[in-house]
Structure formats: structure tokens, C-alpha cells
Design a protein around this motif. Structure first.
Motif, PDB file in Angstrom:
ATOM      1  N   ASN A 411       0.839  -1.207   0.000  1.00 13.93           N
ATOM      2  CA  ASN A 411       0.000   0.000   0.000  1.00 13.93           C
ATOM      3  C   ASN A 411       0.870   1.252   0.000  1.00 13.93           C
ATOM      4  OD1 ASN A 411      -2.449  -1.210  -0.101  1.00 13.93           O
ATOM      5  ND2 ASN A 411      -2.845  -1.120   2.108  1.00 13.93           N
ATOM      6  N   LYS A 414       2.150   1.760  -3.299  1.00 17.87           N
ATOM      7  CA  LYS A 414       1.053   2.103  -4.198  1.00 17.87           C
ATOM      8  C   LYS A 414       0.649   3.575  -4.086  1.00 17.87           C
ATOM      9  CE  LYS A 414      -2.219  -1.195  -3.885  1.00 17.87           C
ATOM     10  NZ  LYS A 414      -3.588  -1.697  -3.635  1.00 17.87           N
ATOM     11  N   PHE A 415       0.578   4.065  -2.832  1.00 18.68           N
ATOM     12  CA  PHE A 415       0.016   5.402  -2.617  1.00 18.68           C
ATOM     13  C   PHE A 415       1.079   6.485  -2.396  1.00 18.68           C
ATOM     14  CE2 PHE A 415      -3.344   2.403  -1.354  1.00 18.68           C
ATOM     15  CZ  PHE A 415      -4.301   2.773  -2.292  1.00 18.68           C
ATOM     16  N   ASP A 443       5.010   6.215   5.124  1.00 16.20           N
ATOM     17  CA  ASP A 443       5.358   6.685   3.780  1.00 16.20           C
ATOM     18  C   ASP A 443       5.135   8.183   3.682  1.00 16.20           C
ATOM     19  OD1 ASP A 443       2.594   7.296   2.936  1.00 16.20           O
ATOM     20  OD2 ASP A 443       2.307   5.126   3.077  1.00 16.20           O
ATOM     21  N   ILE A 448      -4.227   9.793   4.339  1.00 13.03           N
ATOM     22  CA  ILE A 448      -5.629   9.337   4.466  1.00 13.03           C
ATOM     23  C   ILE A 448      -6.372  10.319   5.374  1.00 13.03           C
ATOM     24  CG2 ILE A 448      -7.099   7.373   5.101  1.00 13.03           C
ATOM     25  CD1 ILE A 448      -4.433   5.703   5.094  1.00 13.03           C
ATOM     26  N   ILE A 456     -11.210   2.386   6.544  1.00 10.77           N
ATOM     27  CA  ILE A 456     -10.297   1.616   5.681  1.00 10.77           C
ATOM     28  C   ILE A 456     -10.044   0.194   6.172  1.00 10.77           C
ATOM     29  CG2 ILE A 456      -9.049   3.469   4.509  1.00 10.77           C
ATOM     30  CD1 ILE A 456      -6.941   3.235   6.717  1.00 10.77           C
ATOM     31  N   THR A 461     -13.151  -2.035   1.271  1.00  9.88           N
ATOM     32  CA  THR A 461     -13.284  -0.578   1.365  1.00  9.88           C
ATOM     33  C   THR A 461     -12.052   0.101   0.790  1.00  9.88           C
ATOM     34  OG1 THR A 461     -14.494  -0.889   3.403  1.00  9.88           O
ATOM     35  CG2 THR A 461     -13.714   1.330   2.966  1.00  9.88           C
ATOM     36  N   GLN A 462     -12.340   1.052  -0.091  1.00 12.39           N
ATOM     37  CA  GLN A 462     -11.261   1.884  -0.611  1.00 12.39           C
ATOM     38  C   GLN A 462     -11.701   3.319  -0.436  1.00 12.39           C
ATOM     39  OE1 GLN A 462     -10.911   0.209  -4.576  1.00 12.39           O
ATOM     40  NE2 GLN A 462      -9.018  -0.789  -3.929  1.00 12.39           N
ATOM     41  N   VAL A 463     -10.750   4.194  -0.136  1.00 11.14           N
ATOM     42  CA  VAL A 463     -11.106   5.588   0.146  1.00 11.14           C
ATOM     43  C   VAL A 463     -11.760   6.207  -1.085  1.00 11.14           C
ATOM     44  CG1 VAL A 463     -10.179   7.846   0.728  1.00 11.14           C
ATOM     45  CG2 VAL A 463      -9.265   5.784   1.820  1.00 11.14           C
ATOM     46  N   HIS A 467      -9.030   4.760  -6.900  1.00 16.67           N
ATOM     47  CA  HIS A 467      -7.832   3.990  -6.518  1.00 16.67           C
ATOM     48  C   HIS A 467      -7.829   2.653  -7.221  1.00 16.67           C
ATOM     49  CE1 HIS A 467      -7.244   6.245  -2.471  1.00 16.67           C
ATOM     50  NE2 HIS A 467      -6.896   6.938  -3.530  1.00 16.67           N
ATOM     51  N   GLY A 473      -6.217  -3.491  -6.658  1.00 18.47           N
ATOM     52  CA  GLY A 473      -6.496  -3.797  -5.243  1.00 18.47           C
ATOM     53  C   GLY A 473      -7.965  -4.125  -5.057  1.00 18.47           C
ATOM     54  N   SER A 474      -8.247  -4.812  -3.957  1.00 15.81           N
ATOM     55  CA  SER A 474      -9.614  -5.275  -3.733  1.00 15.81           C
ATOM     56  C   SER A 474     -10.224  -4.698  -2.469  1.00 15.81           C
ATOM     57  CB  SER A 474      -9.587  -6.805  -3.613  1.00 15.81           C
ATOM     58  OG  SER A 474      -8.714  -7.164  -2.563  1.00 15.81           O
ATOM     59  N   GLY A 475      -9.472  -3.884  -1.740  1.00 14.97           N
ATOM     60  CA  GLY A 475     -10.003  -3.355  -0.486  1.00 14.97           C
ATOM     61  C   GLY A 475     -10.007  -4.399   0.615  1.00 14.97           C
ATOM     62  N   GLY A 477      -6.858  -5.876   1.776  1.00 12.36           N
ATOM     63  CA  GLY A 477      -5.536  -5.950   2.410  1.00 12.36           C
ATOM     64  C   GLY A 477      -5.533  -5.497   3.861  1.00 12.36           C
ATOM     65  N   LEU A 478      -6.092  -4.306   4.126  1.00 13.01           N
ATOM     66  CA  LEU A 478      -6.038  -3.778   5.499  1.00 13.01           C
ATOM     67  C   LEU A 478      -6.947  -4.569   6.434  1.00 13.01           C
ATOM     68  CD1 LEU A 478      -5.819   0.097   5.046  1.00 13.01           C
ATOM     69  CD2 LEU A 478      -4.040  -1.492   5.762  1.00 13.01           C
ATOM     70  N   PHE A 504       1.284   3.149   9.426  1.00 12.67           N
ATOM     71  CA  PHE A 504       0.532   2.051  10.035  1.00 12.67           C
ATOM     72  C   PHE A 504       1.456   1.387  11.051  1.00 12.67           C
ATOM     73  CE2 PHE A 504      -1.659   2.824   6.146  1.00 12.67           C
ATOM     74  CZ  PHE A 504      -2.986   2.536   6.411  1.00 12.67           C
TER      75      PHE A 504
HETATM   76  P1  ADP Z   1      -6.465  -2.279  -1.432  1.00 10.49           P
HETATM   77  O1  ADP Z   1      -6.054  -3.677  -1.679  1.00 10.49           O
HETATM   78  O2  ADP Z   1      -7.560  -1.815  -2.282  1.00 10.49           O
HETATM   79  O3  ADP Z   1      -5.329  -1.342  -1.332  1.00 10.49           O
HETATM   80  P2  ADP Z   1      -6.512  -2.072   1.395  1.00 10.49           P
HETATM   81  O4  ADP Z   1      -7.450  -2.640   2.376  1.00 10.49           O
HETATM   82  O5  ADP Z   1      -5.125  -2.485   1.486  1.00 10.49           O
HETATM   83  O6  ADP Z   1      -7.138  -2.358   0.002  1.00 10.49           O
HETATM   84  O7  ADP Z   1      -6.593  -0.507   1.547  1.00 10.49           O
HETATM   85  C1  ADP Z   1      -7.838   0.136   1.613  1.00 10.49           C
HETATM   86  C2  ADP Z   1      -7.720   1.586   1.222  1.00 10.49           C
HETATM   87  O8  ADP Z   1      -6.985   2.288   2.245  1.00 10.49           O
HETATM   88  C3  ADP Z   1      -6.939   1.820  -0.032  1.00 10.49           C
HETATM   89  O9  ADP Z   1      -7.751   1.677  -1.170  1.00 10.49           O
HETATM   90  C4  ADP Z   1      -6.495   3.246   0.159  1.00 10.49           C
HETATM   91  O10 ADP Z   1      -7.543   4.133  -0.192  1.00 10.49           O
HETATM   92  C5  ADP Z   1      -6.254   3.363   1.638  1.00 10.49           C
HETATM   93  N1  ADP Z   1      -4.827   3.183   1.985  1.00 10.49           N
HETATM   94  C6  ADP Z   1      -4.245   2.074   2.464  1.00 10.49           C
HETATM   95  N2  ADP Z   1      -2.925   2.282   2.708  1.00 10.49           N
HETATM   96  C7  ADP Z   1      -2.662   3.561   2.360  1.00 10.49           C
HETATM   97  C8  ADP Z   1      -1.488   4.389   2.364  1.00 10.49           C
HETATM   98  N3  ADP Z   1      -0.295   3.933   2.774  1.00 10.49           N
HETATM   99  N4  ADP Z   1      -1.599   5.657   1.933  1.00 10.49           N
HETATM  100  C9  ADP Z   1      -2.798   6.136   1.511  1.00 10.49           C
HETATM  101  N5  ADP Z   1      -3.947   5.423   1.484  1.00 10.49           N
HETATM  102  C10 ADP Z   1      -3.890   4.155   1.899  1.00 10.49           C
END
Ligand code: ADP
Length: 660
Positions: A411, A414-415, A443, A448, A456, A461-463, A467, A473-475, A477-478, A504
Motif C-alpha cells: 500500500n 502504491k500510494f 510513507d 488518508i 479503511i 473498502t477503498q477511500v 484507486h 487492489g480489492s479493499g 488488504g487492510l 501504520f
Molecule cells: P487495497 O487492496 O484496495 O489497497 P486495502 O485494504 O489495502 O485495500 O486498503 C484500503 C484503502 O486504504 C486503499 O484503497 C487506500 O484508499 C487506503 N490506503 C491504504 N494504505 C494507504 C497508504 N499507505 N496511503 C494512503 N492510502 C492508503
């Protein structure tokens, strides 16, 4: 549900300790009040009548005592007769002590006491002169006197004869009879009034009791039943229009309302329970469905990935290589999502089991550094690892920890468009066999917002929907990372400022590896190495058979296949003489198979094996559950490979169990 009322409420209503409850009853209090009122009224009345009666007796005595004087004045009794005490006593009705006829010059003319006749004395004058004691219209005077405990009456009656002589008759009588009569009458009054008081009190107490006690106790019993949770009870005799009737009906209404509320609550509780069960069943079905689906998808994925890997190892045109790389990357991504779903559903079903082993955090972070270096480099970012050199080896589930860190780091990459990604580990506390570690992945990316931080960690869930399009991504991971951190005994938290980056972090208290009990063994496998052995591959799926056979052959192995456990046993021919049995260096055993599954087949093989000979059997399964390992070992399997089978993992197993 209505519960019995609070204990202190019951206690406050309970009779005071040591007190007879009768004395606390309303009937007793009312009766006591009536007794007191009746006593005061009747006693006053009694005293009034006793006094009145006493004065009547005095009056009568006085009148009686005047009779001799009146007779003398009327000439019916000669003055001289005063000497006859008995006759005088009879006339007066009391014993006459002294009688004296005195002239106006105070000379005693006649007396019951002859010794004082002819003497001049003023002794008797004062009885005639005392003011306020005149008792008769004839001017007689009467005086009570107490002498040596005796009670006397002094009466002086004026005498007047027709020849002009005037004097007075003094009589001293003992008032014994009058006293006795007074005492008798007073006693009679006291007894009478006391009886009245007792009767009035008894009758009124009886009436109070009959009118109030049964009705009050019916109300009391009803309230007590309510206290104990019985809402069926009602106050009987609550029809009358008096206060107790109103009270009884009020209590009945209140109990009725309580009963209605309790029924409603019970219905609600049943509905809630039903809803909870439905929700749990739905959630279980969803998790089971997800687990089954991902399991089913993993098998064909095995074919896709395996074939792509095999094809990649052949001579290819650049264009073909590009296609193959794309197939591999897409399949890897798909597999990642499937694995995530599988993990999530296992955690939700409570089937997620930790596989605790010795972990070298430093080595793991180095691996992750190498893993992410290409993607970080591609974006021109910097990846920093901050890990103390003296960090001890710890015991935890390496797979879960690695997955959490990969999710967070992926993540972060990615972000983040510019700047760096920092993975820091810090030992917060170390006490003997335990240490608390803090992991932090930060990072300098897009960050966020506060609102987004709230959601999140929820699944899918994705913000921002963009994205997904931009980064994939599938929302999941977190959500998975959070649950896995919880499984490891920590709590995943986020802190971030939009535009400045995100961090995190989680803490984890783990056992420290004691010296000599094990070591981290991230065994590096040389995939170019060839193996020279015979492998029995037991696999029902034709595609998988083909893929794994190809892989094994590429590594230099001879491969024989069996389609299920029964065929494998037949092929092994363990009941024959050893020299007649085919020699296999290793068996790769699928677990889920028709006819005879892998676990049963392994148990039977182990049972038939002769002493001193044990063929390594490796499970090959799409059931990549961490908890399965124990089950496999118990059945006699030596290790397991999870599907889709990777060349590296296969090579590592061969290296470990098969001569090269
Ligand atoms: P995904 O697999 O879609 O990334 P996650 O559950 O890992 O799903 O993350 C959910 C959402 O949290 C992401 O779509 C993003 O909007 C936000 N997010 C996660 N990590 C970060 C980060 N390091 N910086 C900014 N936004 C983040």
C-alpha cells in the motif's frame, strides 16, 4: 425480561429487625390511636364524674350534719340533747366526735364533752367564720380537716330560739363513711371507664382489621409476587370505591402493564436471538462459500501458473515472453486476491490457526527489501529499513507477519509518488523470555483523511473508487492485516495527514527464541539443480498431474502417476517382497481425491511399511490452511506443498527429502 426487584428495595420494605410485625401493622397503629383517644376522653370524663360524685357526697353529708341544728332551731330537739352522741351520730349518718352548743359570747352551753361546758372558748368560732365554706342557706359552715391521718368534718349551724337566744351548734364528725363511699364510687367509675376503653378499642380494632387488613394484605401479596417475577397475580377485592379499592385497581393496572412489557421484551429477545442466529448462519455460509470458491479457483490457477512458469522456461520470442509474463502477473494477482479471501473467510470462521515458528525479523525485512526494491525503484522512491542489529530471534507465525508487512508495504508503495517508505522495528520491552516489538510502516504519500481512517479497515473498502482503477487492489488488504495482527495479539492503527503520508503501526508481544531451540531457516533453493530420483505423483486432476509432472521432469526426476490413493497403494505393492516392489524416492500425494483420499492412503502406506524403511510422502494440497500441517504430520506425511505448486517450493522439498 422482568427481574425480581432490587435486593435493597426488598430489604427496605422488610420489617425492622427484632420488631414483631404485628406492632408495625396499620391495624395495630390505628387501634393504638383509638385506644389513646378513648383513654384521654374517657379518663377526663371519669375524673369529672368522680369529682362531681365526691362533691355530691360532701353535700349530702353536710345536709345530714345540719339536721340536728335545724331540729334544735325548730324546737324539735332540746339543746341539751347535744350531749347524746349516739343519737346525734344516727341523725348525721357518721360518727359524731364532738358536738357543742355555744352561745354568741363563746360560752359552751352543752357539749358531748361535759368537761368543756360553761367554759368560754373561741376555738369553734373560726369554723363559723371561715369564708368560702358556707354550704347551706341556713349559714352553716363545713370544713374538712385532716388530722393524724383521720378525716374530719366540722360543721357549724346557727341556732335561734323563739325567746331571742342565739348561738350555734358545732359538730365534728368523722367522714369515714363518706370517704368510703367516695372511694367506692371512684373505683366503680375507673372500672367502668376502663372497661369502656377496652371495649371501644377492641371493637374498633376488630372493625379496622375486618375493613382494611385482608385488602391491604392482598395488595402486599400481589406486590411481593411481582417482586419475585410473578406477573400473573392480581389484587382481589379491588372493586370498592374507597381508597383501598382505588389502590388495588391501580396496582392491578401497573402489574398488567409490567406483564405486557415483559411479554413484549420476551418477543423482542426471541426475535433478536433469531436475527442473531440468522446473521451468524448467513455469515458462516458466506465465509464457507468464499472458502469453497477460493479453494475451487486455486486448482485451475495451479494449471495456469504452472503452465506459464513452464512455458517461460522454454525458448520464446520476445512477444511471446511478454504475453507469458502478463499471464503470470495477472495469475499472481488473482491468486493474491483469492488467498486474501481465503484467509479472511478462515479468520471469520474461526479456522485460522497460527503456525508459530522461529523467525529472524532482520532476515525477513531484508527479504522484503529485495522483494520491493524493483517496484520502489520503478517509482523513484527510497525504501528504508530500520531494524536494530541485536534484535533476538522470536517465535511467531512468520507467514502471517510477512503477509501483514507485505500488505502495508505494498500500500505504501502504491500510494506514494515521491519521497520514501520506511519500515521500522523497535524493541519496546524485553523481559526474559518475552519481548514487545513495535512495527511501523510509514510513507510520504497521499495520506488518508480522518473520515477515511474510520473505514479503511473494513472489508472491500477503498477511500476513493478511482484507486481501484489507478492502483488495482480489492479493499481487502487492510481488513486482513488488521485481523491477522489481532491473531498475533496486537492492534493495527493508522495515523496520517492527507498530503503528508501515512503510518501504520502495531505492537506485538512475542516469545524470544531461547538459544539452541531452533533457528530461522529461510532455505534458499537453487532451482537450477537437477534431481535424480523416481517420484510417485498421486493426483486426480489431469491438469495438475501434467503441470507437476513437467516440473519434476525438468528437474531431472522420473515420474510415475496414480490417480487416487487406491491406485497409489496398488502401484506401491507394499505387500510384495522388497525386491519385487518398485522403488520410489518420494511420493507427492494430493489430499482431496476420489476413491481413497490422500490422508487415508498415507495412513495405510505407513501401516504397511516394513521396519527401517520409510518413504517420504509430501502432501500437495489446495487446502493451504496453516492448521492442516499438524493433521498431515499426524497422518504420516512428512511435509506439504500448497497448490499452485511453485518450482522453487517443489525444488526445496526435493532437496530436503530426495537425493540429488
Ligand atoms: P487495497 O487492496 O484496495 O489497497 P486495502 O485494504 O489495502 O485495500 O486498503 C484500503 C484503502 O486504504 C486503499 O484503497 C487506500 O484508499 C487506503 N490506503 C491504504 N494504505 C494507504 C497508504 N499507505 N496511503 C494512503 N492510502 C492508503
Amino acid at each position: 425480561m422482568l427481574k425480581p426487584m432490587a435486593r435493597n428495595a426488598v430489604q427496605s420494605a422488610a420489617p425492622q429487625e427484632g420488631m414483631n410485625p404485628v406492632f408495625l401493622s396499620l391495624a395495630f397503629k390505628l387501634s393504638l390511636s383509638i385506644f389513646l383517644i378513648a383513654s384521654v376522653l374517657l379518663s377526663s370524663l371519669g375524673i369529672f364524674y368522680i369529682k362531681k360524685f365526691a362533691s355530691e357526697i360532701d353535700k349530702n353529708l353536710c345536709q345530714q350534719a345540719q339536721i340536728p341544728g335545724q331540729l334544735m332551731s325548730a324546737g324539735a330537739l332540746p339543746y341539751m340533747q347535744v350531749r347524746d352522741r349516739e343519737m346525734l351520730s344516727e341523725l348525721v349518718g357518721e360518727e359524731v366526735i364532738l358536738a357543742v352548743v355555744i352561745q354568741t359570747d363563746d360560752v359552751v352551753l352543752y357539749s358531748t364533752d361535759p368537761g368543756i361546758e360553761g367554759r368560754h372558748t373561741e376555738e369553734f368560732r373560726r369554723y363559723a367564720e371561715l369564708p368560702g365554706v358556707a354550704m347551706t342557706s341556713a349559714g352553716s359552715a363545713i370544713v374538712h380537716q385532716q388530722e393524724n391521718g383521720s378525716h374530719y368534718l366540722h360543721i357549724s349551724t346557727p341556732l335561734q330560739s323563739e325567746d331571742g337566744w342565739s348561738g350555734s351548734l358545732y359538730v365534728r364528725v368523722s367522714a369515714v363513711n363518706a370517704r368510703q363511699e367516695k372511694t367506692r364510687s371512684a373505683t366503680g367509675f375507673v372500672a367502668g371507664f376502663s372497661l369502656c376503653i377496652v371495649l371501644i378499642t377492641a371493637v374498633s380494632a376488630l372493625l379496622v382489621h375486618l375493613l382494611s387488613v385482608p385488602r391491604l394484605s392482598a395488595i402486599g401479596q400481589c406486590l411481593k409476587a411481582v417482586e419475585q417475577g410473578d406477573l400473573e397475580r392480581r389484587v382481589s377485592r379491588a372493586k370498592s370505591q374507597d381508597e383501598l379499592g382505588v389502590l388495588g385497581r391501580g396496582v392491578n393496572r401497573m402489574v398488567g402493564e409490567l406483564a405486557r412489557q415483559r411479554t413484549e421484551q420476551e418477543h423482542l429477545a426471541v426475535e433478536l436471538e433469531q436475527a442473531r442466529e440468522d446473521a451468524e448462519t448467513a455469515s458462516r455460509s458466506k465465509s464457507e462459500f468464499l472458502a469453497n470458491m477460493s479453494h475451487e479457483i486455486r486448482t485451475p490457477m495451479n494449471g495456469v501458473l504452472g503452465m506459464a512458469q513452464l512455458m517461460a522456461s522454454t525458448e520464446l520470442l520476445p512477444e511471446q515472453r511478454e504475453y507469458i509474463d502478463t499471464i503470470s502477473a495477472s495469475a499472481e494477482n488473482l491468486l493474491k486476491i483469492i488467498n486474501n479471501i481465503l484467509d479472511l473467510s478462515r479468520i471469520e470462521m474461526g479456522k485460522f490457526q497460527l503456525n508459530v515458528d522461529t523467525v529472524d525479523i532482520g532476515a525477513m525485512l531484508n527479504e522484503l527489501h529485495s522483494f520491493f526494491t524493483p517496484s520502489v525503484g520503478e517509482k523513484g522512491l527510497e525504501l528504508k529499513i530500520d531494524c536494530p542489529e541485536d534484535l533476538p530471534l522470536i517465535r511467531t507465525d512468520e507467514g502471517s507477519l510477512r503477509q501483514i508487512l507485505i500488505n502495508l508495504m505494498a500500500n505504501a508503495v502504491k500510494f506514494t509518488q515521491k519521497g520514501h517508505i520506511l519500515v521500522a522495528v523497535e524493541s519496546l520491552e524485553q523481559t526474559g523470555s518475552e519481548c514487545t516489538l513495535n512495527f511501523r510502516v510509514s510513507d510520504t504519500g497521499i495520506g488518508i483523511s480522518k473520515e477515511a481512517q474510520e473505514i479503511i479497515f473494513q472489508v472491500f473498502t477503498q477511500v476513493d473508487g478511482s484507486h481501484m482503477r489507478e492502483h488495482g487492489g480489492s479493499g481487502l488488504g487492510l481488513a486482513i492485516s488488521k485481523k491477522m495482527v489481532e491473531q498475533l495479539g496486537g492492534r493495527l492503527s493508522v495515523s496520517s495527514e492527507p498530503g503528508k503520508g501515512a503510518a501504520f503501526a502495531f505492537n506485538m508481544t512475542v516469545d524470544v527464541e531461547q538459544e539452541g531451540t531452533g533457528s530461522a531457516d529461510p532455505s534458499k533453493v537453487d532451482i537450477k539443480k537437477t534431481f535424480n530420483g523416481t517420484v510417485l505423483l498421486v493426483e486426480d486432476n489431469r491438469l495438475n498431474r501434467r503441470v507437476i509432472t513437467k516440473m519434476l521432469e525438468k528437474m531431472g526426476c522420473r515420474v510415475e502417476v496414480a490417480e487416487n490413493g487406491r491406485d497409489a497403494l496398488a502401484q506401491l505393492n507394499l505387500s510384495a517382497l522388497p525386491e519385487e516392489q518398485p522403488r520410489y524416492d518420494i511420493i507427492l500425494m494430493d489430499i482431496q481425491m476420489p476413491v481413497l483420499d490422500g490422508l487415508k492412503a498415507t495412513t495405510m502406506i505407513r501401516a504397511q511399511e516394513k521396519d527401517g524403511f520409510r518413504i517420504p510422502i509430501i502432501a500437495v494440497t489446495a487446502h493451504a490452511m496453516k492448521g492442516d500441517r499438524e493433521k498431515f504430520l499426524e497422518a504420516g506425511l512428512d511435509a506439504y506443498l500448497s497448490k499452485p505448486v511453485r518450482v522453487e517450493a517443489l525444488a526445496a522439498v526435493l532437496k530436503q527429502f530426495c537425493r540429488s
